[in-house]
Design a protein around this motif. Sequence first.
Motif, PDB file in Angstrom:
ATOM      1  N   VAL A 269      44.785  39.636  37.704  1.00  0.00           N
ATOM      2  CA  VAL A 269      43.811  40.718  37.609  1.00  0.00           C
ATOM      3  C   VAL A 269      42.423  40.092  37.693  1.00  0.00           C
ATOM      4  O   VAL A 269      42.100  39.203  36.901  1.00  0.00           O
ATOM      5  CB  VAL A 269      43.953  41.486  36.280  1.00  0.00           C
ATOM      6  CG1 VAL A 269      42.927  42.601  36.204  1.00  0.00           C
ATOM      7  CG2 VAL A 269      45.367  42.039  36.128  1.00  0.00           C
TER       8      VAL A 269
ATOM      9  N   CYS B 251      38.064  46.394  39.960  1.00  0.00           N
ATOM     10  CA  CYS B 251      39.049  45.417  39.512  1.00  0.00           C
ATOM     11  C   CYS B 251      40.139  45.384  40.574  1.00  0.00           C
ATOM     12  O   CYS B 251      40.508  46.426  41.110  1.00  0.00           O
ATOM     13  CB  CYS B 251      39.585  45.887  38.159  1.00  0.00           C
ATOM     14  SG  CYS B 251      41.182  45.211  37.683  1.00  0.00           S
TER      15      CYS B 251
ATOM     16  N   TYR C 148      44.125  43.813  41.536  1.00  0.00           N
ATOM     17  CA  TYR C 148      45.329  43.217  40.970  1.00  0.00           C
ATOM     18  C   TYR C 148      46.217  42.716  42.094  1.00  0.00           C
ATOM     19  O   TYR C 148      46.196  43.241  43.208  1.00  0.00           O
ATOM     20  CB  TYR C 148      46.070  44.210  40.068  1.00  0.00           C
ATOM     21  CG  TYR C 148      46.530  45.488  40.740  1.00  0.00           C
ATOM     22  CD1 TYR C 148      45.674  46.582  40.859  1.00  0.00           C
ATOM     23  CD2 TYR C 148      47.821  45.611  41.245  1.00  0.00           C
ATOM     24  CE1 TYR C 148      46.090  47.744  41.465  1.00  0.00           C
ATOM     25  CE2 TYR C 148      48.249  46.771  41.858  1.00  0.00           C
ATOM     26  CZ  TYR C 148      47.376  47.837  41.964  1.00  0.00           C
ATOM     27  OH  TYR C 148      47.789  48.991  42.573  1.00  0.00           O
TER      28      TYR C 148
ATOM     29  N   SER D 206      52.979  46.418  40.044  1.00  0.00           N
ATOM     30  CA  SER D 206      52.293  46.976  38.872  1.00  0.00           C
ATOM     31  C   SER D 206      52.392  48.489  38.895  1.00  0.00           C
ATOM     32  O   SER D 206      52.232  49.119  39.940  1.00  0.00           O
ATOM     33  CB  SER D 206      50.814  46.558  38.865  1.00  0.00           C
ATOM     34  OG  SER D 206      50.693  45.151  38.826  1.00  0.00           O
TER      35      SER D 206
ATOM     36  N   PHE E 184      48.227  51.340  34.567  1.00  0.00           N
ATOM     37  CA  PHE E 184      46.878  50.780  34.670  1.00  0.00           C
ATOM     38  C   PHE E 184      45.995  51.384  33.584  1.00  0.00           C
ATOM     39  O   PHE E 184      46.098  52.581  33.283  1.00  0.00           O
ATOM     40  CB  PHE E 184      46.292  51.098  36.059  1.00  0.00           C
ATOM     41  CG  PHE E 184      47.208  50.711  37.185  1.00  0.00           C
ATOM     42  CD1 PHE E 184      48.157  51.596  37.669  1.00  0.00           C
ATOM     43  CD2 PHE E 184      47.130  49.448  37.741  1.00  0.00           C
ATOM     44  CE1 PHE E 184      49.018  51.238  38.686  1.00  0.00           C
ATOM     45  CE2 PHE E 184      47.988  49.079  38.768  1.00  0.00           C
ATOM     46  CZ  PHE E 184      48.932  49.966  39.237  1.00  0.00           C
TER      47      PHE E 184
ATOM     48  N   CYS F 107      40.001  45.361  32.493  1.00  0.00           N
ATOM     49  CA  CYS F 107      40.950  46.008  33.408  1.00  0.00           C
ATOM     50  C   CYS F 107      42.345  45.488  33.055  1.00  0.00           C
ATOM     51  O   CYS F 107      42.537  44.266  32.912  1.00  0.00           O
ATOM     52  CB  CYS F 107      40.575  45.637  34.825  1.00  0.00           C
ATOM     53  SG  CYS F 107      41.676  46.251  36.100  1.00  0.00           S
TER      54      CYS F 107
ATOM     55  N   VAL G 218      46.691  45.818  33.667  1.00  0.00           N
ATOM     56  CA  VAL G 218      47.809  46.351  34.442  1.00  0.00           C
ATOM     57  C   VAL G 218      49.113  45.928  33.788  1.00  0.00           C
ATOM     58  O   VAL G 218      49.163  44.950  33.037  1.00  0.00           O
ATOM     59  CB  VAL G 218      47.785  45.870  35.917  1.00  0.00           C
ATOM     60  CG1 VAL G 218      46.470  46.205  36.569  1.00  0.00           C
ATOM     61  CG2 VAL G 218      48.072  44.388  36.007  1.00  0.00           C
TER      62      VAL G 218
ATOM     63  N   GLY H  86      42.466  41.500  32.680  1.00  0.00           N
ATOM     64  CA  GLY H  86      41.404  40.782  33.367  1.00  0.00           C
ATOM     65  C   GLY H  86      40.496  40.139  32.333  1.00  0.00           C
ATOM     66  O   GLY H  86      40.606  40.411  31.137  1.00  0.00           O
TER      67      GLY H  86
END
Lengths: 111, 112
Positions: free
Chosen positions: A4, A23, A25, A30, A33, A88, A90, A102
């Motif tokens: 991420v 952001c 990924y 994934s 979110f 962010c 995931v 992230g």
Amino acid sequence: RKEVEQDPGPFNVPEGATVAFNCTYSNSASQSFFWYRQDCRKEPKLLMSVYSSGNEDGRFTAQLNRASQYISLLIRDSKLSDSATYLCVVSITGGGNKLTFGTGTQLKVEL
Amino acid sequence: NAGVMQNPRHLVRRRGQEARLRCSPMKGHSHVYWYRQLPEEGLKFMVYLQKENIIDESGMPKERFSAEFPKEGPSILRIQQVVRGDSAAYFCASSPDREKLFFGSGTQLSVL
């Protein structure tokens, strides 16, 4: 490549401004979110989930683009209290819904 | 309904000592996650537990680190023979459904 990726910022904006974070990924598997908010190294707090159709919660709007594998967060009419780091997040549902974070984007809202 | 409780808030250890971090999940939550946040870095997943079971420990170092979530009592993250590189904030989170996670205030571990 990080799972991420976020621009670390900081984003310095005046009160009342509109600011957007993106952001990306890397794992196409994934499925869930989220945007979390973290203040001064305190615990992260869920800001909002992100859905494919996009969703809005007051001044906050989140969008998901699965084809491009990116997520966005838009904050309108910024308040001083919005100053924080926005994370962010995931996850791949299944196997415990392990969240991958992230490193965060720092926002500073100024007078 | 109290939130996720972690203790201690701050823990200072000398190199070679053991560190024990405790986490009591929210009432009714049976899923517990441990994350570590190093200075200037993001949160990194360490381990996911349910009562008496480790479900996923893929993020936990193979040596010196262990975690448990007994039938009674809090979840414990144990770090043996701590080194300076273990200094970090350790966050515990619990969930009722593996979807939304609720985080505790964290334990700041400092290794001298």
